[in-house]
Design a protein around this motif. Structure first.
Motif, PDB file in Angstrom:
ATOM      1  N   ILE A   1       0.857  -1.185   0.000  1.00 45.53           N
ATOM      2  CA  ILE A   1       0.000   0.000   0.000  1.00 45.53           C
ATOM      3  C   ILE A   1       0.890   1.230   0.000  1.00 45.53           C
ATOM      4  CG2 ILE A   1      -1.839   1.263   1.161  1.00 45.53           C
ATOM      5  CD1 ILE A   1      -1.319  -2.285   2.162  1.00 45.53           C
ATOM      6  N   ASP A   2       0.789   2.032  -1.059  1.00 44.63           N
ATOM      7  CA  ASP A   2       1.527   3.292  -1.165  1.00 44.63           C
ATOM      8  C   ASP A   2       0.581   4.426  -0.787  1.00 44.63           C
ATOM      9  OD1 ASP A   2       4.259   2.821  -3.022  1.00 44.63           O
ATOM     10  OD2 ASP A   2       2.703   1.307  -3.264  1.00 44.63           O
ATOM     11  N   ILE A   3       0.991   5.248   0.180  1.00 46.84           N
ATOM     12  CA  ILE A   3       0.151   6.332   0.682  1.00 46.84           C
ATOM     13  C   ILE A   3       0.933   7.632   0.637  1.00 46.84           C
ATOM     14  CG2 ILE A   3      -1.204   7.186   2.641  1.00 46.84           C
ATOM     15  CD1 ILE A   3      -1.268   4.259   3.655  1.00 46.84           C
ATOM     16  N   SER A   4       0.325   8.683   0.127  1.00 46.44           N
ATOM     17  CA  SER A   4       0.997   9.983   0.136  1.00 46.44           C
ATOM     18  C   SER A   4       0.011  11.082   0.509  1.00 46.44           C
ATOM     19  CB  SER A   4       1.649  10.275  -1.221  1.00 46.44           C
ATOM     20  OG  SER A   4       0.690  10.356  -2.248  1.00 46.44           O
ATOM     21  N   PHE A   5       0.533  12.111   1.157  1.00 45.57           N
ATOM     22  CA  PHE A   5      -0.248  13.277   1.561  1.00 45.57           C
ATOM     23  C   PHE A   5       0.417  14.505   0.957  1.00 45.57           C
ATOM     24  CE2 PHE A   5      -0.335  10.099   4.958  1.00 45.57           C
ATOM     25  CZ  PHE A   5      -1.700   9.815   5.016  1.00 45.57           C
ATOM     26  N   LYS A   6      -0.307  15.229   0.136  1.00 45.72           N
ATOM     27  CA  LYS A   6       0.254  16.370  -0.587  1.00 45.72           C
ATOM     28  C   LYS A   6       0.164  17.646   0.245  1.00 45.72           C
ATOM     29  CE  LYS A   6      -0.092  18.681  -5.098  1.00 45.72           C
ATOM     30  NZ  LYS A   6      -0.879  18.782  -6.352  1.00 45.72           N
ATOM     31  N   ASP A   7       1.210  18.462   0.133  1.00 43.00           N
ATOM     32  CA  ASP A   7       1.262  19.785   0.765  1.00 43.00           C
ATOM     33  C   ASP A   7       1.224  19.736   2.293  1.00 43.00           C
ATOM     34  OD1 ASP A   7       1.448  21.107  -1.690  1.00 43.00           O
ATOM     35  OD2 ASP A   7      -0.720  21.205  -1.918  1.00 43.00           O
ATOM     36  N   LYS A   8       1.705  18.629   2.860  1.00 36.15           N
ATOM     37  CA  LYS A   8       1.811  18.587   4.315  1.00 36.15           C
ATOM     38  C   LYS A   8       2.794  17.503   4.740  1.00 36.15           C
ATOM     39  CE  LYS A   8      -2.558  15.998   4.771  1.00 36.15           C
ATOM     40  NZ  LYS A   8      -3.896  16.027   5.418  1.00 36.15           N
ATOM     41  N   ILE A   9       3.415  17.753   5.878  1.00 32.65           N
ATOM     42  CA  ILE A   9       4.303  16.777   6.498  1.00 32.65           C
ATOM     43  C   ILE A   9       3.498  16.054   7.577  1.00 32.65           C
ATOM     44  CG2 ILE A   9       6.406  16.434   7.834  1.00 32.65           C
ATOM     45  CD1 ILE A   9       6.884  17.307   4.943  1.00 32.65           C
ATOM     46  N   VAL A  10       3.424  14.752   7.469  1.00 34.63           N
ATOM     47  CA  VAL A  10       2.691  13.939   8.442  1.00 34.63           C
ATOM     48  C   VAL A  10       3.656  12.895   8.996  1.00 34.63           C
ATOM     49  CG1 VAL A  10       0.616  12.593   8.884  1.00 34.63           C
ATOM     50  CG2 VAL A  10       0.651  14.212   6.979  1.00 34.63           C
ATOM     51  N   GLU A  11       3.892  12.943  10.292  1.00 36.55           N
ATOM     52  CA  GLU A  11       4.815  12.021  10.951  1.00 36.55           C
ATOM     53  C   GLU A  11       4.055  11.149  11.952  1.00 36.55           C
ATOM     54  OE1 GLU A  11       7.800  11.340  10.265  1.00 36.55           O
ATOM     55  OE2 GLU A  11       9.064  13.079   9.874  1.00 36.55           O
ATOM     56  N   PHE A  12       4.490   9.887  12.061  1.00 32.97           N
ATOM     57  CA  PHE A  12       3.839   8.937  12.944  1.00 32.97           C
ATOM     58  C   PHE A  12       4.864   8.357  13.918  1.00 32.97           C
ATOM     59  CE2 PHE A  12       1.595   9.128   8.941  1.00 32.97           C
ATOM     60  CZ  PHE A  12       0.278   9.345   9.344  1.00 32.97           C
ATOM     61  N   ILE A  13       5.337   9.214  14.818  1.00 31.19           N
ATOM     62  CA  ILE A  13       6.337   8.777  15.787  1.00 31.19           C
ATOM     63  C   ILE A  13       5.719   8.499  17.162  1.00 31.19           C
ATOM     64  CG2 ILE A  13       8.252   9.939  14.637  1.00 31.19           C
ATOM     65  CD1 ILE A  13       7.971  12.227  16.583  1.00 31.19           C
ATOM     66  N   SER A  14       4.448   8.821  17.315  1.00 32.67           N
ATOM     67  CA  SER A  14       3.746   8.550  18.568  1.00 32.67           C
ATOM     68  C   SER A  14       2.325   8.115  18.242  1.00 32.67           C
ATOM     69  CB  SER A  14       3.740   9.794  19.469  1.00 32.67           C
ATOM     70  OG  SER A  14       3.110  10.876  18.832  1.00 32.67           O
ATOM     71  N   LEU A  15       1.504   7.993  19.276  1.00 32.30           N
ATOM     72  CA  LEU A  15       0.135   7.516  19.073  1.00 32.30           C
ATOM     73  C   LEU A  15      -0.654   8.462  18.186  1.00 32.30           C
ATOM     74  CD1 LEU A  15      -1.779   5.234  19.949  1.00 32.30           C
ATOM     75  CD2 LEU A  15      -2.487   6.672  21.866  1.00 32.30           C
ATOM     76  N   GLN A  16      -0.491   9.757  18.387  1.00 25.85           N
ATOM     77  CA  GLN A  16      -1.170  10.761  17.583  1.00 25.85           C
ATOM     78  C   GLN A  16      -0.219  11.314  16.524  1.00 25.85           C
ATOM     79  OE1 GLN A  16      -4.409  11.305  17.881  1.00 25.85           O
ATOM     80  NE2 GLN A  16      -4.471   9.836  19.562  1.00 25.85           N
ATOM     81  N   PRO A  17      -0.653  11.409  15.266  1.00 25.08           N
ATOM     82  CA  PRO A  17       0.243  11.914  14.215  1.00 25.08           C
ATOM     83  C   PRO A  17       0.574  13.386  14.388  1.00 25.08           C
ATOM     84  CG  PRO A  17      -1.985  11.669  13.369  1.00 25.08           C
ATOM     85  CD  PRO A  17      -1.978  11.061  14.750  1.00 25.08           C
ATOM     86  N   PHE A  18       1.756  13.759  13.933  1.00 26.61           N
ATOM     87  CA  PHE A  18       2.150  15.162  13.860  1.00 26.61           C
ATOM     88  C   PHE A  18       1.886  15.631  12.435  1.00 26.61           C
ATOM     89  CE2 PHE A  18       5.376  18.158  12.353  1.00 26.61           C
ATOM     90  CZ  PHE A  18       5.208  19.205  13.245  1.00 26.61           C
ATOM     91  N   VAL A  19       1.114  16.703  12.300  1.00 26.39           N
ATOM     92  CA  VAL A  19       0.723  17.191  10.976  1.00 26.39           C
ATOM     93  C   VAL A  19       1.048  18.673  10.858  1.00 26.39           C
ATOM     94  CG1 VAL A  19      -1.157  17.434   9.307  1.00 26.39           C
ATOM     95  CG2 VAL A  19      -1.190  15.535  10.934  1.00 26.39           C
ATOM     96  N   LYS A  20       1.732  19.036   9.763  1.00 24.99           N
ATOM     97  CA  LYS A  20       2.054  20.434   9.497  1.00 24.99           C
ATOM     98  C   LYS A  20       1.901  20.722   8.018  1.00 24.99           C
ATOM     99  CE  LYS A  20       5.619  23.987  10.154  1.00 24.99           C
ATOM    100  NZ  LYS A  20       6.989  24.264  10.669  1.00 24.99           N
ATOM    101  N   GLN A  21       1.161  21.768   7.673  1.00 24.31           N
ATOM    102  CA  GLN A  21       0.995  22.148   6.272  1.00 24.31           C
ATOM    103  C   GLN A  21       2.329  22.606   5.699  1.00 24.31           C
ATOM    104  OE1 GLN A  21      -2.469  20.724   6.208  1.00 24.31           O
ATOM    105  NE2 GLN A  21      -1.860  21.828   4.362  1.00 24.31           N
ATOM    106  N   PHE A  22       2.644  22.148   4.492  1.00 25.21           N
ATOM    107  CA  PHE A  22       3.930  22.462   3.877  1.00 25.21           C
ATOM    108  C   PHE A  22       3.736  22.439   2.366  1.00 25.21           C
ATOM    109  CE2 PHE A  22       8.546  22.194   5.364  1.00 25.21           C
ATOM    110  CZ  PHE A  22       9.017  22.889   4.257  1.00 25.21           C
ATOM    111  N   ASP A  23       3.393  23.592   1.797  1.00 29.30           N
ATOM    112  CA  ASP A  23       3.087  23.676   0.373  1.00 29.30           C
ATOM    113  C   ASP A  23       4.257  23.191  -0.474  1.00 29.30           C
ATOM    114  OD1 ASP A  23       0.665  24.719   1.053  1.00 29.30           O
ATOM    115  OD2 ASP A  23       1.171  26.810   0.617  1.00 29.30           O
ATOM    116  N   GLY A  24       3.923  22.393  -1.477  1.00 23.75           N
ATOM    117  CA  GLY A  24       4.937  21.899  -2.403  1.00 23.75           C
ATOM    118  C   GLY A  24       5.668  20.656  -1.937  1.00 23.75           C
ATOM    119  N   LYS A  25       5.377  20.164  -0.717  1.00 29.25           N
ATOM    120  CA  LYS A  25       6.041  18.978  -0.196  1.00 29.25           C
ATOM    121  C   LYS A  25       5.041  17.826  -0.061  1.00 29.25           C
ATOM    122  CE  LYS A  25       9.992  21.113   0.413  1.00 29.25           C
ATOM    123  NZ  LYS A  25      11.202  20.775  -0.387  1.00 29.25           N
ATOM    124  N   LYS A  26       5.582  16.618  -0.046  1.00 27.39           N
ATOM    125  CA  LYS A  26       4.756  15.432   0.112  1.00 27.39           C
ATOM    126  C   LYS A  26       5.305  14.536   1.215  1.00 27.39           C
ATOM    127  CE  LYS A  26       2.233  14.119  -4.068  1.00 27.39           C
ATOM    128  NZ  LYS A  26       2.115  13.085  -5.134  1.00 27.39           N
TER     129      LYS A  26
END
Length: 387
Positions: free
Chosen positions: A155-180
């Motif tokens: 399963i390939d998953i991508s989120f456009k224009d934001k950085i999403v990290e899964f280092i703990s129980l709750q994801p860290f999400v930050k908008q970041f235009d132009g990044k995936k």
């Protein structure tokens, strides 16, 4: 017209069925993960710089994980040990305490997580579950590709224009235009994950698990403190962050380090009045984020009695580091650190910036990087020292 209509309807129907199958697969993986209460596995983790297949860091550990719904940080307790001796823990976490073991000196460091530093990173199955759940909750903004093989599903998953990290129980999400943010999960035909790939703008990392043993039951509560032998000395968590700041107004330790695409150079050989030393890591996000500022700084001050030196601490692969320098078109010295230099400058995390005056006294230590804020602070101090 009739043929076109039926073609469009067929395409829409196939797409709908395909989308349903994807969602069903994600749900089946979640259901499988929900049944796991304890797990043991051998974990192999690797990291590389973006756009480079050269691995600069690899670890192999034996991990035991225990689901703990009461824990709001990870939702699980875990232990991490060497693959040679599963009972000789290097680190364990139970929701209240993180314990780091030094077997050579018979010492443990205990973290109570009252500081924002040193948060534990979630074990494999917790990260996968957090990613799948977030994908389902944000399916309209996620790009999901499903590929079925003979004995596995990818399963390939991508989120456009934001950085999403899964280092703990709750994801860290930050908008970041132009990044995936891109992820790959590989599961077996029983929907049990065993491979996880994370592709961030600053770093690509892999984790592969084998010899997985899982249980649907847990009849005990794991305690980190109970793993400490009576002959171990206990210390509170010590952060070198404070020690690094203690270097301010002291003479900068001397060094002689290898320059990428060049010979070795020593601090004594740098003749410019002011020196900025950045300790960095080629897979470090904030370090990568600081590159545009450093390139601009090197260009604007190249004729102003100023020298910028970046020192790589995460990798000693000269060819890989060289490609990183070329790919980012760095216009300043890029050196490879050694253990002695990193210890002398008390480096625990990166980036760290040391600003040296003409007598090579460390006038300022700046830890971490924040766009604009760090830029202004470093520029201001350089201007003051150049007067």
């Amino acid at each position: 017209m009739t043929k076109l209509f039926f073609s469009v309807m067929l395409f829409m129907t196939v797409g709908l069925i395909y989308g349903q199958k994807q969602n069903e697969t994600l749900s089946q993986i979640l259901q499988r993960l929900d049944t796991i209460k304890t797990a043991t596995y051998l974990s192999k983790s690797s990291r590389s710089a973006p756009g480079d297949t050269t691995v600069f860091h690899t670890t192999e550990k034996f991990v035991s994980m225990f689901i703990n719904p009461k824990d709001t940080i990870l939702g699980a307790a875990f232990t991490r040990s060497s693959i040679d001796d599963h009972n000789q823990y290097e680190y364990c976490y139970d929701g209240n305490y993180g314990v780091e073991f030094d077997w050579e000196n018979r010492v443990v460091k205990i973290d109570t997580f009252t500081s924002r530093y040193g948060r534990p990173i979630a074990p494999f199955f917790v990260k996968i579950k957090s990613l799948i759940q977030y994908t389902q909750d944000n399916i309209d903004s996620a790009e999901v590709k499903y590929t079925e093989y003979k004995d596995s599903i990818q399963i390939d998953i991508s989120f456009k224009d934001k950085i999403v990290e899964f280092i703990s129980l709750q994801p860290f999400v930050k908008q970041f235009d132009g990044k995936k943010s891109r992820y790959v999960i590989v599961v077996d035909k029983n929907f049990l994950p065993y491979k996880f790939v994370r592709k961030m703008p600053h770093q690509t990392s892999w984790e592969t698990c084998k010899d997985i043993n899982i249980s649907k039951h847990i009849d005990f509560e794991f305690s980190s403190m109970q793993q400490i032998s009576a002959d171990f000395k206990i210390k509170g968590r010590e952060f070198r962050k404070d020690k690094t700041y203690d270097l301010e107004n002291t003479k900068a330790p001397s060094w002689k380090l290898k320059e990428i695409h060049g010979d070795s150079i020593s601090l004594d050989e740098i003749k410019q009045k002011i020196v900025l030393i950045q300790f960095t890591g080629i897979g470090c996000g904030p370090c990568h984020k600081s590159i545009p500022f450093l390139k601009k700084l090197a260009d604007e001050y190249k004729d102003k009695n100023f020298e910028l030196v970046s020192v790589e601490t995460w990798s000693d692969n000269v060819s890989g580091i060289g490609r990183y320098k070329d790919r980012n078109e760095l216009n300043y010295r890029f050196l490879v650190s050694n253990k002695k230099t990193s210890e002398q400058y008390k480096i625990q995390g990166v980036p760290v910036f040391f600003i040296l005056d003409e007598d090579r006294v460390i006038k300022k230590v700046v830890i971490g990087y924040t766009t604009e804020k760090t830029d202004k602070e470093i520029t201001r101090i350089i201007e003051e020292l150049l007067l």
